[in-house]
Design an enzyme around this catalytic site. Sequence first.
Site, PDB file in Angstrom:
ATOM      1  N   ARG A  29     -97.329 -67.788   7.980  1.00 59.03           N
ATOM      2  CA  ARG A  29     -96.392 -68.836   8.407  1.00 59.03           C
ATOM      3  C   ARG A  29     -95.049 -68.599   7.726  1.00 59.03           C
ATOM      4  NH1 ARG A  29     -97.892 -73.307   5.763  1.00 59.03           N
ATOM      5  NH2 ARG A  29     -95.952 -73.404   4.575  1.00 59.03           N
TER       6      ARG A  29
ATOM      7  N   GLU B 281     -89.145 -68.950   3.019  1.00 57.81           N
ATOM      8  CA  GLU B 281     -90.251 -68.216   2.423  1.00 57.81           C
ATOM      9  C   GLU B 281     -91.311 -67.911   3.469  1.00 57.81           C
ATOM     10  OE1 GLU B 281     -93.225 -71.237   0.420  1.00 57.81           O
ATOM     11  OE2 GLU B 281     -91.171 -71.726  -0.212  1.00 57.81           O
TER      12      GLU B 281
ATOM     13  N   ASP C 150     -91.378 -70.283   6.892  1.00 54.16           N
ATOM     14  CA  ASP C 150     -90.666 -71.555   6.797  1.00 54.16           C
ATOM     15  C   ASP C 150     -89.162 -71.318   6.867  1.00 54.16           C
ATOM     16  OD1 ASP C 150     -93.119 -72.770   6.491  1.00 54.16           O
ATOM     17  OD2 ASP C 150     -92.995 -72.872   4.304  1.00 54.16           O
TER      18      ASP C 150
ATOM     19  N   SER D 275     -96.756 -74.618  -1.403  1.00 52.33           N
ATOM     20  CA  SER D 275     -96.924 -76.043  -1.078  1.00 52.33           C
ATOM     21  C   SER D 275     -95.854 -76.929  -1.700  1.00 52.33           C
ATOM     22  CB  SER D 275     -98.309 -76.541  -1.513  1.00 52.33           C
ATOM     23  OG  SER D 275     -99.327 -75.893  -0.788  1.00 52.33           O
TER      24      SER D 275
ATOM     25  N   GLU E 267    -103.241 -75.468  -6.192  1.00 47.76           N
ATOM     26  CA  GLU E 267    -103.487 -75.792  -4.791  1.00 47.76           C
ATOM     27  C   GLU E 267    -104.982 -75.840  -4.467  1.00 47.76           C
ATOM     28  OE1 GLU E 267    -100.578 -73.868  -1.980  1.00 47.76           O
ATOM     29  OE2 GLU E 267    -100.050 -72.787  -3.805  1.00 47.76           O
TER      30      GLU E 267
ATOM     31  N   TYR F 152     -99.405 -82.895   2.679  1.00 45.30           N
ATOM     32  CA  TYR F 152    -100.858 -82.970   2.776  1.00 45.30           C
ATOM     33  C   TYR F 152    -101.452 -84.377   2.856  1.00 45.30           C
ATOM     34  CZ  TYR F 152    -100.512 -78.036   1.819  1.00 45.30           C
ATOM     35  OH  TYR F 152    -100.197 -76.710   1.898  1.00 45.30           O
TER      36      TYR F 152
ATOM     37  N   ASN G  37     -95.630 -67.643   3.922  1.00 43.65           N
ATOM     38  CA  ASN G  37     -96.942 -67.978   3.378  1.00 43.65           C
ATOM     39  C   ASN G  37     -97.993 -67.058   3.980  1.00 43.65           C
ATOM     40  OD1 ASN G  37     -96.534 -70.848   1.919  1.00 43.65           O
ATOM     41  ND2 ASN G  37     -95.223 -70.692   3.724  1.00 43.65           N
TER      42      ASN G  37
ATOM     43  N   GLY H  49    -101.956 -73.027   5.110  1.00 46.68           N
ATOM     44  CA  GLY H  49    -102.981 -74.062   5.125  1.00 46.68           C
ATOM     45  C   GLY H  49    -103.650 -74.215   6.483  1.00 46.68           C
TER      46      GLY H  49
END
Length: 333
Positions: free
Chosen positions: A278, A294, A280, A172, A36, A239, A296, A300
């Site tokens: 974050r 999951e 998800d 990601s 990443e 992205y 994070n 990002g």
Amino acid sequence: RGAGRRAAPAPARAAPARRAGRMTRVAVLKGGRSLERQVSLKSGARVQDALERLGHDVVGIDVGHDLVARLRDAVPDVAFVALHGRDGEDGTVQELLEALGVRYTGSGVSACIRCADKVLAKHHMRDAQIPTPDFFAFTETAFKQLGAADALPAIEQRLRFPIVVKPAGQGSALGIKFAATPADVPGALVAAFSYGDKVLLERHVRGRDLAVSVLAGEALPVVEAIPREEDFYDFEARYEIGRTDFVCPAQVADEVAERAQELALAVWEVLGCAGFARVDLMLEESTGELTVLEVNAIPGLTETSLLPQAADAAGIAFDELIERIVALAPAVA
């Protein structure tokens, strides 16, 4: 601190003079050696620009073998961790910063370890009765030495097709494959194992991709990611500008949005997150139920990233978001 930070020694040498009452020197950790890297460089560049606009003295560090030396030279008041993937999200750089006595943004070592390992995170969720898709996880050793391949038919029967196969430690959406039939599973496993030594086989949830960002223990508006061409919100869709439409606040019923935020905060607490993160989720098409995929720990911060979009919907401009994240970094004892 909920994430379990330890007391750390003072930096080796005194920091240069700062303006009274204001933290001014920030080291932005970005890049690194993970898959990443490019996303991290983009996140770090945006963070660095924002901090400079805010009047901070900013030192950008592309993380490598000279990280300790560069941190000692910079003597930052705080390190802004914009390092995604391996070393950044798994507690490695956080452990190093604590050893050096450098305060840093985001979650502590133990929370990062829990979030980075999808299998560990899902076990914590399951133990806390937080809904997450059914799953099984195995190491490469289990397949090579314990005959785990012979258990695949039973696993497939319990999870039912299609099955999602993914590496346990990548973010990601890297390395994720769909197995629509039993014949697809071996290839999906080979692909997942190319990213790490542990894989997750998970029940596929067809529905809407939602995300709830959390800032200082408060849930921000729900974001929905809608890929324009693909059925799946993968790395490229995340992205590459123009590949995905983002709706924030997500156009879901109020009770669904509230439930998503409740689940995000529950996971935040269970995994011991701090600062920002974050979560998800999927809103299942057939049942209307929400499940957590999951968490994070270092989400990002690019132009297409979900946390900045959620903050903007909450009336928090990007520069203010970055200033808040820096201010949330705990003091080093």
